[in-house]
Each structure stands twice: as structure tokens, then as C-alpha cells.
Design a protein around this motif. Structure first.
Motif, PDB file in Angstrom:
ATOM      1  N   LEU A   3      18.732 -81.884  -4.599  1.00 56.71           N
ATOM      2  CA  LEU A   3      17.875 -81.197  -3.643  1.00 56.71           C
ATOM      3  C   LEU A   3      17.560 -82.115  -2.473  1.00 56.71           C
ATOM      4  O   LEU A   3      17.157 -83.260  -2.666  1.00 56.71           O
ATOM      5  CB  LEU A   3      16.569 -80.759  -4.301  1.00 56.71           C
ATOM      6  CG  LEU A   3      16.660 -79.727  -5.415  1.00 56.71           C
ATOM      7  CD1 LEU A   3      15.275 -79.430  -5.953  1.00 56.71           C
ATOM      8  CD2 LEU A   3      17.328 -78.464  -4.926  1.00 56.71           C
ATOM      9  N   PHE A   5      15.544 -81.915   1.505  1.00 54.61           N
ATOM     10  CA  PHE A   5      14.496 -81.132   2.151  1.00 54.61           C
ATOM     11  C   PHE A   5      14.454 -81.409   3.643  1.00 54.61           C
ATOM     12  O   PHE A   5      14.539 -82.568   4.055  1.00 54.61           O
ATOM     13  CB  PHE A   5      13.133 -81.489   1.554  1.00 54.61           C
ATOM     14  CG  PHE A   5      13.033 -81.204   0.080  1.00 54.61           C
ATOM     15  CD1 PHE A   5      12.530 -80.008  -0.370  1.00 54.61           C
ATOM     16  CD2 PHE A   5      13.458 -82.143  -0.848  1.00 54.61           C
ATOM     17  CE1 PHE A   5      12.448 -79.750  -1.734  1.00 54.61           C
ATOM     18  CE2 PHE A   5      13.377 -81.896  -2.206  1.00 54.61           C
ATOM     19  CZ  PHE A   5      12.876 -80.691  -2.645  1.00 54.61           C
ATOM     20  N   ALA A   9      10.198 -78.330   5.411  1.00 55.68           N
ATOM     21  CA  ALA A   9      10.014 -77.987   4.001  1.00 55.68           C
ATOM     22  C   ALA A   9       9.095 -79.000   3.311  1.00 55.68           C
ATOM     23  O   ALA A   9       8.204 -78.616   2.546  1.00 55.68           O
ATOM     24  CB  ALA A   9      11.358 -77.912   3.289  1.00 55.68           C
ATOM     25  N   ILE A  23       9.900 -75.154  -7.858  1.00 60.18           N
ATOM     26  CA  ILE A  23      11.015 -75.053  -6.916  1.00 60.18           C
ATOM     27  C   ILE A  23      12.338 -75.024  -7.662  1.00 60.18           C
ATOM     28  O   ILE A  23      13.179 -74.150  -7.431  1.00 60.18           O
ATOM     29  CB  ILE A  23      10.975 -76.209  -5.895  1.00 60.18           C
ATOM     30  CG1 ILE A  23       9.790 -76.013  -4.945  1.00 60.18           C
ATOM     31  CG2 ILE A  23      12.292 -76.295  -5.122  1.00 60.18           C
ATOM     32  CD1 ILE A  23       9.506 -77.177  -4.045  1.00 60.18           C
ATOM     33  N   ILE A  27      15.079 -71.807  -8.000  1.00 60.08           N
ATOM     34  CA  ILE A  27      16.467 -71.918  -7.552  1.00 60.08           C
ATOM     35  C   ILE A  27      17.436 -71.684  -8.713  1.00 60.08           C
ATOM     36  O   ILE A  27      18.432 -70.976  -8.562  1.00 60.08           O
ATOM     37  CB  ILE A  27      16.709 -73.285  -6.888  1.00 60.08           C
ATOM     38  CG1 ILE A  27      15.940 -73.355  -5.565  1.00 60.08           C
ATOM     39  CG2 ILE A  27      18.203 -73.519  -6.653  1.00 60.08           C
ATOM     40  CD1 ILE A  27      15.899 -74.723  -4.935  1.00 60.08           C
ATOM     41  N   ILE A  54      11.740 -69.230  -1.661  1.00 57.97           N
ATOM     42  CA  ILE A  54      12.374 -70.431  -1.128  1.00 57.97           C
ATOM     43  C   ILE A  54      13.588 -70.018  -0.315  1.00 57.97           C
ATOM     44  O   ILE A  54      14.379 -69.179  -0.758  1.00 57.97           O
ATOM     45  CB  ILE A  54      12.822 -71.375  -2.261  1.00 57.97           C
ATOM     46  CG1 ILE A  54      11.610 -71.809  -3.079  1.00 57.97           C
ATOM     47  CG2 ILE A  54      13.564 -72.580  -1.716  1.00 57.97           C
ATOM     48  CD1 ILE A  54      11.955 -72.532  -4.338  1.00 57.97           C
ATOM     49  N   TYR A  56      16.958 -71.624   1.331  1.00 59.53           N
ATOM     50  CA  TYR A  56      17.784 -72.828   1.273  1.00 59.53           C
ATOM     51  C   TYR A  56      19.207 -72.533   1.722  1.00 59.53           C
ATOM     52  O   TYR A  56      19.592 -71.391   1.913  1.00 59.53           O
ATOM     53  CB  TYR A  56      17.772 -73.430  -0.137  1.00 59.53           C
ATOM     54  CG  TYR A  56      18.498 -72.625  -1.191  1.00 59.53           C
ATOM     55  CD1 TYR A  56      19.860 -72.787  -1.418  1.00 59.53           C
ATOM     56  CD2 TYR A  56      17.819 -71.709  -1.989  1.00 59.53           C
ATOM     57  CE1 TYR A  56      20.527 -72.058  -2.390  1.00 59.53           C
ATOM     58  CE2 TYR A  56      18.470 -70.988  -2.959  1.00 59.53           C
ATOM     59  CZ  TYR A  56      19.826 -71.164  -3.158  1.00 59.53           C
ATOM     60  OH  TYR A  56      20.472 -70.439  -4.126  1.00 59.53           O
ATOM     61  N   ILE A  66      16.723 -77.486   1.179  1.00 56.66           N
ATOM     62  CA  ILE A  66      15.586 -76.561   1.194  1.00 56.66           C
ATOM     63  C   ILE A  66      15.072 -76.488   2.623  1.00 56.66           C
ATOM     64  O   ILE A  66      14.713 -77.495   3.229  1.00 56.66           O
ATOM     65  CB  ILE A  66      14.448 -77.057   0.263  1.00 56.66           C
ATOM     66  CG1 ILE A  66      14.963 -77.345  -1.146  1.00 56.66           C
ATOM     67  CG2 ILE A  66      13.293 -76.071   0.263  1.00 56.66           C
ATOM     68  CD1 ILE A  66      15.401 -76.179  -1.942  1.00 56.66           C
ATOM     69  N   ALA A  69       9.510 -73.204   1.810  1.00 57.91           N
ATOM     70  CA  ALA A  69       9.040 -72.633   0.559  1.00 57.91           C
ATOM     71  C   ALA A  69       7.608 -72.152   0.770  1.00 57.91           C
ATOM     72  O   ALA A  69       6.827 -72.804   1.468  1.00 57.91           O
ATOM     73  CB  ALA A  69       9.082 -73.662  -0.559  1.00 57.91           C
TER      74      ALA A  69
END
Length: 72
Positions: A3, A5, A9, A23, A27, A54, A56, A66, A69
Motif C-alpha cells: 500500500l 498513499f 490520503a 483499510i 480493499i 476507499i 485507489y 490509495i 478514504a
């Protein structure tokens, strides 16, 4: 799954007090999923008293960026 960001985010996740566990759960196992625009995906996961959405984008086969969110 890696992940990453955006700065947006990161700020919103801290501001909205969203946990990394939630999170990842949203996902990996979303209650709904839809393609939005520019290859971005929006997922929604229900957590009892609230739901988490979320947005992404997949950057590689194993990495996700991401975008934002928020709790609904």
C-alpha cells in the motif's frame, strides 16, 4: 499487497481516524466495488455503525496507491 498513499490520503486518514486494519479489510474484501475514472477503483466496506469508502489505483500487480478514504 503493498500500500502506498498520496499526501491527500495520508492527511485524510489521520484526520478521519481510519485504521490501517479497516483499510486493508475494505480493499481485500469489499462489500461493493466500482470502477470510477482513469483506472481508479472505489470500494465500500460496512463496519456496523459506519461504512468506509476507499478510492485507489493499482500501480503494479502487487502495489496499490490509495487516493482517499472516508467514512460514511
Amino acid at each position: 499487497m503493498g500500500l502506498k498513499f498520496t499526501n491527500h490520503a495520508k492527511f485524510r486518514i489521520l484526520e478521519r481516524r481510519i485504521s490501517m486494519i479497516d483499510i486493508k479489510s475494505a480493499i481485500k474484501n469489499p462489500d461493493s466495488l466500482k470502477n470510477v475514472f482513469d483506472g481508479k477503483i472505489a470500494v465500500k466496506k460496512y463496519f456496523g455503525s459506519y461504512s468506509l469508502e476507499i478510492v485507489y489505483k493499482k500501480v503494479t500487480k502487487s502495489d496499490i496507491l490509495i487516493i482517499t478514504a472516508y467514512k460514511i
